[in-house]
Design a protein around this motif. Structure first.
Motif, mmCIF file in Angstrom:
data_model
loop_
_atom_site.group_PDB
_atom_site.id
_atom_site.type_symbol
_atom_site.label_atom_id
_atom_site.label_comp_id
_atom_site.label_asym_id
_atom_site.label_seq_id
_atom_site.Cartn_x
_atom_site.Cartn_y
_atom_site.Cartn_z
ATOM 1 N N PRO A 1 -30.923 -0.718 -28.863
ATOM 2 C CA PRO A 1 -29.452 -0.040 -27.910
ATOM 3 C C PRO A 1 -28.897 -1.256 -27.307
ATOM 4 O O PRO A 1 -29.400 -2.466 -27.133
ATOM 5 C CB PRO A 1 -30.523 0.628 -27.043
ATOM 6 C CG PRO A 1 -31.828 0.291 -27.271
ATOM 7 C CD PRO A 1 -31.932 -0.386 -28.573
ATOM 8 N N PRO A 2 -27.809 -0.878 -26.869
ATOM 9 C CA PRO A 2 -26.827 -1.989 -26.053
ATOM 10 C C PRO A 2 -27.981 -2.327 -24.770
ATOM 11 O O PRO A 2 -28.404 -1.501 -24.234
ATOM 12 C CB PRO A 2 -25.719 -1.396 -25.907
ATOM 13 C CG PRO A 2 -26.103 0.179 -26.020
ATOM 14 C CD PRO A 2 -27.066 0.245 -27.058
ATOM 15 N N LEU A 3 -27.440 -3.861 -24.217
ATOM 16 C CA LEU A 3 -28.247 -4.202 -23.180
ATOM 17 C C LEU A 3 -27.149 -4.443 -22.089
ATOM 18 O O LEU A 3 -26.039 -4.966 -22.572
ATOM 19 C CB LEU A 3 -29.154 -5.584 -23.513
ATOM 20 C CG LEU A 3 -30.082 -5.363 -24.522
ATOM 21 C CD1 LEU A 3 -30.842 -6.633 -24.839
ATOM 22 C CD2 LEU A 3 -30.932 -4.227 -24.126
ATOM 23 N N ARG A 4 -27.414 -4.434 -20.789
ATOM 24 C CA ARG A 4 -26.709 -4.842 -19.740
ATOM 25 C C ARG A 4 -27.414 -5.979 -19.165
ATOM 26 O O ARG A 4 -28.712 -5.854 -18.672
ATOM 27 C CB ARG A 4 -26.266 -3.541 -18.738
ATOM 28 C CG ARG A 4 -25.432 -4.044 -17.808
ATOM 29 C CD ARG A 4 -23.889 -4.189 -18.324
ATOM 30 N NE ARG A 4 -23.122 -4.248 -17.397
ATOM 31 C CZ ARG A 4 -21.890 -5.037 -17.435
ATOM 32 N NH1 ARG A 4 -21.315 -4.986 -18.717
ATOM 33 N NH2 ARG A 4 -20.842 -4.866 -16.420
ATOM 34 N N LEU A 5 -26.610 -6.958 -18.736
ATOM 35 C CA LEU A 5 -27.440 -8.518 -18.159
ATOM 36 C C LEU A 5 -26.688 -8.803 -17.066
ATOM 37 O O LEU A 5 -25.242 -8.547 -16.994
ATOM 38 C CB LEU A 5 -27.448 -9.426 -19.294
ATOM 39 C CG LEU A 5 -28.084 -8.954 -20.953
ATOM 40 C CD1 LEU A 5 -27.656 -10.369 -21.673
ATOM 41 C CD2 LEU A 5 -29.544 -8.850 -20.468
ATOM 42 N N ALA B 1 -24.698 -6.922 -24.238
ATOM 43 C CA ALA B 1 -25.268 -7.605 -25.464
ATOM 44 C C ALA B 1 -25.646 -6.596 -26.407
ATOM 45 O O ALA B 1 -26.073 -5.429 -25.858
ATOM 46 C CB ALA B 1 -26.271 -8.400 -25.137
ATOM 47 N N LYS B 2 -25.481 -6.722 -27.879
ATOM 48 C CA LYS B 2 -25.762 -5.746 -28.744
ATOM 49 C C LYS B 2 -26.453 -6.471 -29.803
ATOM 50 O O LYS B 2 -25.736 -7.439 -30.162
ATOM 51 C CB LYS B 2 -24.696 -4.877 -29.165
ATOM 52 C CG LYS B 2 -25.021 -3.878 -30.228
ATOM 53 C CD LYS B 2 -25.697 -2.734 -29.590
ATOM 54 C CE LYS B 2 -25.797 -1.616 -30.635
ATOM 55 N NZ LYS B 2 -26.930 -2.005 -31.527
ATOM 56 N N THR C 1 -31.125 -4.477 -18.789
ATOM 57 C CA THR C 1 -31.994 -3.170 -19.200
ATOM 58 C C THR C 1 -31.266 -2.700 -20.232
ATOM 59 O O THR C 1 -30.179 -2.999 -20.496
ATOM 60 C CB THR C 1 -31.817 -2.318 -17.954
ATOM 61 O OG1 THR C 1 -32.348 -1.218 -17.969
ATOM 62 C CG2 THR C 1 -30.254 -2.168 -17.397
ATOM 63 N N SER C 2 -31.899 -1.851 -20.905
ATOM 64 C CA SER C 2 -31.129 -0.942 -21.854
ATOM 65 C C SER C 2 -30.454 -0.098 -21.453
ATOM 66 O O SER C 2 -30.640 0.753 -20.336
ATOM 67 C CB SER C 2 -32.544 -0.545 -22.810
ATOM 68 O OG SER C 2 -31.813 0.211 -23.834
ATOM 69 N N MET C 3 -29.313 0.096 -22.169
ATOM 70 C CA MET C 3 -28.141 1.115 -21.979
ATOM 71 C C MET C 3 -28.385 2.483 -22.811
ATOM 72 O O MET C 3 -27.608 3.173 -22.853
ATOM 73 C CB MET C 3 -26.756 0.744 -22.114
ATOM 74 C CG MET C 3 -26.270 -0.628 -21.328
ATOM 75 S SD MET C 3 -26.193 -0.306 -19.655
ATOM 76 C CE MET C 3 -24.706 0.539 -19.514
ATOM 77 N N LYS D 1 -36.507 -2.163 -17.250
ATOM 78 C CA LYS D 1 -35.799 -3.538 -16.920
ATOM 79 C C LYS D 1 -36.747 -4.704 -17.344
ATOM 80 O O LYS D 1 -37.947 -4.653 -17.547
ATOM 81 C CB LYS D 1 -35.603 -3.915 -15.534
ATOM 82 C CG LYS D 1 -34.603 -2.864 -14.890
ATOM 83 C CD LYS D 1 -34.343 -3.176 -13.403
ATOM 84 C CE LYS D 1 -33.147 -2.073 -12.747
ATOM 85 N NZ LYS D 1 -33.682 -0.793 -12.852
ATOM 86 N N PHE D 2 -36.016 -5.802 -17.744
ATOM 87 C CA PHE D 2 -36.785 -7.221 -18.066
ATOM 88 C C PHE D 2 -36.015 -8.219 -17.344
ATOM 89 O O PHE D 2 -35.111 -8.021 -16.728
ATOM 90 C CB PHE D 2 -36.693 -7.300 -19.498
ATOM 91 C CG PHE D 2 -35.513 -7.417 -20.164
ATOM 92 C CD1 PHE D 2 -34.842 -8.888 -19.969
ATOM 93 C CD2 PHE D 2 -34.661 -6.493 -20.760
ATOM 94 C CE1 PHE D 2 -33.636 -9.027 -20.917
ATOM 95 C CE2 PHE D 2 -33.428 -6.693 -21.169
ATOM 96 C CZ PHE D 2 -32.974 -8.013 -21.351
#
Length: 467
Positions: free
Chosen positions: A128-132, A122-123, A151-153, A79-80
């Motif tokens: 890799p795609p991100l989930r925010l 987000a992509k 975080t990365s999906m 995560k970030f």
């Protein structure tokens, strides 16, 4: 296409559709559950950051090292986080996102001013795609900060990819095993049908003695085998009856032809007086009349079997019909020296065809006179027995043996006594009588003893006329 192949293909097609639908639904549910798990984890992390900011009095420039030391969960590798000011400017960001630029979207900023949290995907190229999740921090109705955790999906995508490969491999294997099982089960289920087919082929070759073995489990195949056996039994009986009928008809027609040919040959061998020729012609005419009657009765029974005989259905006063037949029978009885009398006559009404019922009664009366001894008596009586009318014709003639009483209604059956040269008949009269009685939902009963006479009783249902 064989039935076994069709059953297997149908089974395989249905199973394939079920497996595909099940896999698609399972894939969609799994993807949704994984995403929901990620969203819950993001929400927990964002809530932690918000709680930390609230603890520090909503300071806009909190020390990053202090933040990370107090809440190490914010620095998780997967995560970030970023903290934005109301203007969308980044104030703090986690170290693991230093090399990436993840700006705050306009949609997230508008949702933050409205006091709402929002999830986004987000992509970025080669990433890799991100989930925010973007969560606002409000104080007295004013927006202070916007906490964004992402975080990365990649792990979710890998999990779904492995699941998809597993499904793509498992479905063909399961389908192949199921098709093999379906082929085997279809073969076992259709094995009795093969036996039925073989038996039918033997029967088609003329062997009507073939029967199928009925399985212990009386299932659909067992019922089919039983029905098949019953059908073959009826066919066998019908063919036997047809062969017997053909033989009897040939015999009955051959006899008068033989007589006519013999008499004609004899009279033509030499010149004879006119009286001899006249006697032969009269004899031939008598035999022709007999053959004509046989052919007419055969034609009638044939049309009756095909349902081409028209029969009316109306109330018939049976008492009047009996009296009319009695008047005709008295004249015939005088010629044969047999007295025809009326016994007890009860007024009854039945539903049926007056002409056919008259023919039925007249046949039975003529039969009784034919087999009565000279000077004998035939009695006609009509009684009511509950909801049935019983019309009886009794004679005191030669009688019928017990073994023959069940056969006398068969076509062309005649007892040995009835086949005597003096008892000329066709052997079809009683068969016609039985058909007429059955047509009127009735029956013909017989009681007889050799040398003592016979009683034929026609039983017919009564009809109730409206008042």
């Amino acid at each position: 296409m064989p039935l076994r192949v069709r059953l297997t293909l149908w089974y395989g097609t249905v199973l394939a559709l079920v497996l595909i639908v099940f896999s698609v639904v399972l894939y969609a549910i799994t993807a949704r559950n994984l995403r929901d798990t990620v969203d819950e984890s993001l929400e927990d992390t964002a809530t932690t950051a918000v709680r930390l900011l609230e603890t520090n009095g909503f300071l806009p420039l909190i020390d990053e090292d202090v933040l990370l030391s107090q809440f190490p969960e914010l620095t998780r590798i997967d995560k970030f986080f970023q903290i934005f000011s109301p203007s969308g400017t980044i104030t703090i960001r986690s170290p693991n996102i230093k090399e990436h630029e993840v700006p705050l979207s306009r949609t997230a900023l508008d949702a933050a001013f409205a006091g709402k949290s929002i999830y986004e995907s987000a992509k970025y190229p080669k990433e890799p795609p991100l989930r925010l999740i973007s969560m606002p921090i409000m104080y007295r109705g004013n927006l202070l900060y916007i906490v964004q955790v992402g975080t990365s999906m990649e792990s979710v995508g890998e999990t779904l990819h492995r699941f998809l490969i597993l499904v793509l491999v498992a479905i063909p294997i399961a389908l192949s095993v199921s098709l093999a099982g379906g082929w085997f089960l279809a073969g076992r289920a259709l094995r009795p049908v093969d036996r039925i087919t073989l038996a039918a082929q033997r029967i088609a070759a003329g062997d009507l003695s073939q029967r199928l073995s009925i399985p212990v489990a009386y299932d659909e195949i067992g019922r089919l085998a039983a029905t098949f056996n019953n059908m073959i039994g009826r066919l066998d009986a019908s063919f036997r009856q047809i062969r017997q009928f053909t033989s009897d008809a040939s015999h009955e027609l051959r006899t008068p032809l033989t007589v006519m040919k013999g008499e004609t040959d004899l009279v033509l061998r030499k010149s004879r007086p006119l009286e001899d020729y006249k006697a032969v012609l009269e004899s031939n005419l008598e035999e022709i009349d007999r053959m004509t009657r046989i052919v007419d009765e055969l034609l009638f029974l044939s049309r009756a079997d095909m349902g081409e005989v028209k029969v009316e259905s109306m109330p018939v006063v049976l008492q009047s019909l009996v009296e009319d037949v009695h008047r005709q029978a008295k004249l015939l009885g005088q010629e044969r020296h047999v007295e025809v009398v009326l016994g007890t006559i009860t007024p009854v009404i039945v539903q049926g065809d007056d002409l056919r019922l008259r023919e039925l009664l007249l046949n039975l009366v003529e039969n009784a006179m034919k087999y009565s001894n000279p000077g004998g008596k035939v009695e006609i009586s009509l009684l009511r027995d509950g909801q049935e009318a019983r019309l009886s014709i009794t004679d005191h003639g030669i009688g019928i043996a017990p073994a023959d009483q069940k056969k006398i209604f068969q076509r062309f059956f005649r007892t040995d006594v009835a086949r005597a040269p003096t008892k000329k008949g066709t052997g079809l009269g009683l068969a016609i009588c039985a058909w007429i009685a059955d047509l009127h939902k009735g029956r013909v009963e017989v009681k007889s003893a050799l040398g003592q006479g016979s009683t034929f009783t026609v039983v017919l249902p009564l009809v109730t006329l409206p008042a």
